[in-house]
Design a protein around this motif. Structure first.
Motif, mmCIF file in Angstrom:
data_model
loop_
_atom_site.group_PDB
_atom_site.id
_atom_site.type_symbol
_atom_site.label_atom_id
_atom_site.label_comp_id
_atom_site.label_asym_id
_atom_site.label_seq_id
_atom_site.Cartn_x
_atom_site.Cartn_y
_atom_site.Cartn_z
ATOM 1 N N LEU A 86 0.834 -1.201 0.000
ATOM 2 C CA LEU A 86 0.000 0.000 0.000
ATOM 3 C C LEU A 86 0.875 1.260 0.000
ATOM 4 C CD1 LEU A 86 -2.882 1.129 0.098
ATOM 5 C CD2 LEU A 86 -2.755 1.020 2.587
ATOM 6 N N ARG A 87 1.924 1.261 0.819
ATOM 7 C CA ARG A 87 2.826 2.423 0.849
ATOM 8 C C ARG A 87 3.517 2.605 -0.508
ATOM 9 N NH1 ARG A 87 3.723 0.798 6.266
ATOM 10 N NH2 ARG A 87 5.563 -0.391 5.729
ATOM 11 N N SER A 88 3.877 1.510 -1.128
ATOM 12 C CA SER A 88 4.492 1.584 -2.456
ATOM 13 C C SER A 88 3.514 2.196 -3.465
ATOM 14 C CB SER A 88 4.915 0.183 -2.904
ATOM 15 O OG SER A 88 5.299 0.187 -4.240
ATOM 16 N N LEU A 89 2.255 1.781 -3.385
ATOM 17 C CA LEU A 89 1.238 2.327 -4.294
ATOM 18 C C LEU A 89 1.007 3.811 -4.026
ATOM 19 C CD1 LEU A 89 -1.315 -0.625 -4.338
ATOM 20 C CD2 LEU A 89 0.012 0.220 -6.289
ATOM 21 N N GLU A 90 1.078 4.206 -2.765
ATOM 22 C CA GLU A 90 0.901 5.620 -2.432
ATOM 23 C C GLU A 90 2.024 6.463 -3.032
ATOM 24 O OE1 GLU A 90 -1.531 5.040 1.780
ATOM 25 O OE2 GLU A 90 0.644 5.361 1.819
ATOM 26 N N LYS A 91 3.247 5.942 -2.972
ATOM 27 C CA LYS A 91 4.383 6.658 -3.581
ATOM 28 C C LYS A 91 4.204 6.743 -5.090
ATOM 29 C CE LYS A 91 7.859 5.409 -0.164
ATOM 30 N NZ LYS A 91 9.046 4.577 0.108
ATOM 31 N N GLN A 92 3.772 5.615 -5.673
ATOM 32 C CA GLN A 92 3.553 5.568 -7.116
ATOM 33 C C GLN A 92 2.470 6.573 -7.510
ATOM 34 O OE1 GLN A 92 2.811 1.554 -8.347
ATOM 35 N NE2 GLN A 92 2.580 2.091 -10.491
ATOM 36 N N GLU A 93 1.403 6.631 -6.738
ATOM 37 C CA GLU A 93 0.315 7.556 -7.020
ATOM 38 C C GLU A 93 0.798 9.003 -6.942
ATOM 39 O OE1 GLU A 93 -2.748 7.700 -4.071
ATOM 40 O OE2 GLU A 93 -4.158 8.700 -5.401
ATOM 41 N N LYS A 94 1.575 9.299 -5.922
ATOM 42 C CA LYS A 94 2.075 10.662 -5.744
ATOM 43 C C LYS A 94 2.963 11.075 -6.919
ATOM 44 C CE LYS A 94 4.432 13.562 -2.374
ATOM 45 N NZ LYS A 94 5.109 13.606 -1.084
ATOM 46 N N ALA A 95 3.864 10.172 -7.332
ATOM 47 C CA ALA A 95 4.759 10.467 -8.457
ATOM 48 C C ALA A 95 3.957 10.649 -9.748
ATOM 49 C CB ALA A 95 5.785 9.348 -8.626
ATOM 50 N N LEU A 96 2.990 9.760 -9.967
ATOM 51 C CA LEU A 96 2.155 9.880 -11.173
ATOM 52 C C LEU A 96 1.357 11.182 -11.153
ATOM 53 C CD1 LEU A 96 0.703 6.298 -11.712
ATOM 54 C CD2 LEU A 96 1.877 7.673 -13.421
ATOM 55 N N GLN A 97 0.828 11.521 -9.988
ATOM 56 C CA GLN A 97 0.033 12.737 -9.858
ATOM 57 C C GLN A 97 0.881 13.968 -10.182
ATOM 58 O OE1 GLN A 97 -3.287 12.599 -9.085
ATOM 59 N NE2 GLN A 97 -3.373 14.764 -9.567
ATOM 60 N N GLN A 98 2.131 13.978 -9.703
ATOM 61 C CA GLN A 98 3.027 15.116 -9.981
ATOM 62 C C GLN A 98 3.329 15.209 -11.472
ATOM 63 O OE1 GLN A 98 6.325 14.344 -7.373
ATOM 64 N NE2 GLN A 98 5.462 15.572 -5.708
ATOM 65 N N ARG A 99 3.648 14.060 -12.073
ATOM 66 C CA ARG A 99 3.940 14.063 -13.522
ATOM 67 C C ARG A 99 2.716 14.473 -14.322
ATOM 68 N NH1 ARG A 99 6.498 8.518 -13.675
ATOM 69 N NH2 ARG A 99 4.920 8.186 -15.245
ATOM 70 N N TYR A 100 1.547 14.000 -13.873
ATOM 71 C CA TYR A 100 0.302 14.340 -14.567
ATOM 72 C C TYR A 100 0.055 15.846 -14.512
ATOM 73 C CZ TYR A 100 -4.608 14.449 -15.833
ATOM 74 O OH TYR A 100 -5.795 14.736 -16.446
ATOM 75 N N GLU A 101 0.209 16.431 -13.340
ATOM 76 C CA GLU A 101 -0.026 17.872 -13.180
ATOM 77 C C GLU A 101 0.966 18.682 -13.995
ATOM 78 O OE1 GLU A 101 -0.121 18.657 -8.988
ATOM 79 O OE2 GLU A 101 -1.886 17.383 -8.706
#
Length: 121
Positions: A86-101
């Motif tokens: 879950l923590r790994s997915l949270e990091k992945q989500e955060k990185a994707l969200q930053q790249r997306y923005e």
């Protein structure tokens, strides 16, 4: 999309892909979160069971009789593993969200006719 420059078309495709990836990560996070809650609920239920009670646990496609201690240990291990994922997915989500923005901002600027100097990628 014929009037849109190729670079911008590629960026729009990347945005769509990132959006799909984000949705996949968010769905996986929800699944892991639910599995963690179920495991914790099982631990709570086991807390009320006497130490010498007969306890069964799924092992593959069969149920096996195990000691309460072993079942509790297995559930705790499972929770630990799920929390790591879950923590790994949270990091992945955060990185994707930053790249997306970031990409979304570039696309918005391009559509509005603004030019930005390319940053480090």
């Amino acid at each position: 999309m014929e009037n849109i420059p190729q670079k911008l078309q590629n960026q729009l495709v990347m945005l769509q892909q990132m959006q799909q990836q984000l949705q996949t990560v968010i769905t996986q996070k929800a699944q892991y979160d639910m599995m963690i809650r179920e495991a914790r609920r099982a631990l709570e239920d086991l807390a009320d069971v006497p130490e010498d009670a007969v306890v069964f646990m799924n092992v593959g496609s069969v149920m096996m009789q195990k000691s309460k201690e072993k079942v509790v240990a297995a559930i705790n291990e499972r929770i630990e593993t799920l929390e790591l994922r879950l923590r790994s997915l949270e990091k992945q989500e955060k990185a994707l969200q930053q790249r997306y923005e970031q990409l979304s901002s570039q696309v918005r600027d391009a559509l509005e006719g603004k030019q930005k100097t390319p940053g480090p990628v």
